[in-house]
Write an enzyme that holds these catalytic residues in place. Structure first.
Site, mmCIF file in Angstrom:
data_model
loop_
_atom_site.group_PDB
_atom_site.id
_atom_site.type_symbol
_atom_site.label_atom_id
_atom_site.label_comp_id
_atom_site.label_asym_id
_atom_site.label_seq_id
_atom_site.Cartn_x
_atom_site.Cartn_y
_atom_site.Cartn_z
ATOM 1 N N ARG A 152 15.784 -21.631 6.531
ATOM 2 C CA ARG A 152 16.153 -20.302 7.366
ATOM 3 C C ARG A 152 16.375 -20.332 8.608
ATOM 4 N NH1 ARG A 152 10.643 -17.063 6.488
ATOM 5 N NH2 ARG A 152 11.453 -17.584 4.231
ATOM 6 N N ASP A 178 10.901 -21.341 -1.017
ATOM 7 C CA ASP A 178 10.223 -20.613 -1.778
ATOM 8 C C ASP A 178 10.769 -20.422 -3.184
ATOM 9 O OD1 ASP A 178 8.806 -19.575 0.353
ATOM 10 O OD2 ASP A 178 10.499 -18.110 0.849
ATOM 11 N N GLU A 200 0.750 -18.035 -0.584
ATOM 12 C CA GLU A 200 1.877 -17.502 -1.142
ATOM 13 C C GLU A 200 2.082 -18.456 -2.204
ATOM 14 O OE1 GLU A 200 4.937 -17.383 2.033
ATOM 15 O OE2 GLU A 200 4.290 -15.723 2.999
#
Length: 269
Positions: A106, A158, A240
């Protein structure tokens, strides 16, 4: 003749000023985007079987629009992380599953986009799905948004697990009714992932990997992902269930800003 000469001189002066401004701006236009280091790769070149659903290239995310820096819907990672993910995929394929990535490398400009969005308290268009129980004023304090992200170092991703044969996930249509990310699987936005108890990017404590309220098959699915990845050197972020980092990281202290595109991987020095 004197008046004409003055007019001509004025025109020449104006043209000279315009040319000077153009010349001054030329270097800015000529600047090229930064490139990825040579040990960054497209995940597809290492393992083409892993499903890629790059959410930040689409409007289906907590911001509600494509995020800055995502020029193409591809997963980019450091080569060690990509190769370790390939090993995890091999294990899961033998059990009738496949990995699916939502986000990989990212760029810092994307993180900056998240920060600007979090500071705009009037923009709550996607609250109904991604953070229905969290006041937007608390996004920084509660750790949902930060000015730096491990994703920008290139070894964090992710991801989730999909049962084979994988059914396609329908596209999100901006403006459609939103359902909380922690609603029962058959009520929230459809995802071909196995049931993990919440959707991806769910800003809620139910998304904590080992939250005791998540039991049964949902917990088993989380533990399957966790055990498979941790056995190959990945570390989970406890808050997460989808967030993993391969260690040791090649760039533990570097936050890159090259765009997510194939061009970032070509012509590198």
């Amino acid at each position: 003749m004197t008046r004409l000469s003055s007019a001509v001189r004025g025109l020449i002066t104006a043209l000279a000023a315009l040319l000077a401004m153009t010349a001054a701006s030329a270097p800015a236009r000529a600047q090229t985007e930064p490139k990825a280091p040579k040990d960054f790769v497209a995940l597809r070149s290492v393992d083409p079987t892993i499903i890629q659903e790059m959410r930040y290239f689409t409007p289906h995310n907590f911001v509600g629009e494509r995020i800055d820096g995502y020029q193409q819907p591809i997963c980019i990672l450091t080569r060690p992380a990509a190769e370790a993910l390939h090993k995890a995929q091999t294990k899961l394929l033998h059990r009738g599953y496949t990995l699916k990535v939502y986000d990989c490398y990212r760029p810092q400009r994307a993180v900056n986009h998240f920060v600007r969005w979090a500071e705009d308290l009037d923009d709550q268009a996607m609250k109904g799905e991604f953070y229905p129980n969290v006041d937007k004023t608390r996004l920084f304090e509660d750790g949902y948004i930060a000015e730096k992200s491990g994703h920008s170092r290139g070894s964090t991703m992710d991801l989730t697990i999909v049962k084979l044969p994988a059914k396609p996930t329908r596209p999100y249509h901006p403006g459609e009714p939103l359902v909380p990310c922690f609603a029962p699987k058959d009520e929230r936005f459809p995802d071909n992932s196995v049931d993990m108890g919440t959707g991806f990017d769910c800003f809620d404590t139910l998304a904590h990997t080992l939250d005791p309220r998540v039991q049964g098959q949902q917990r088993a699915n989380r533990l399957l992902l966790k055990s498979t990845l941790e056995g190959l050197g990945f570390v989970n972020l406890a808050e997460e269930w989808w967030h993993y980092t391969f260690q040791p990281e090649p760039y533990p202290n570097t936050y890159f800003d090259f765009p997510v595109s194939r061009k970032s991987l070509t012509g590198r020095h």
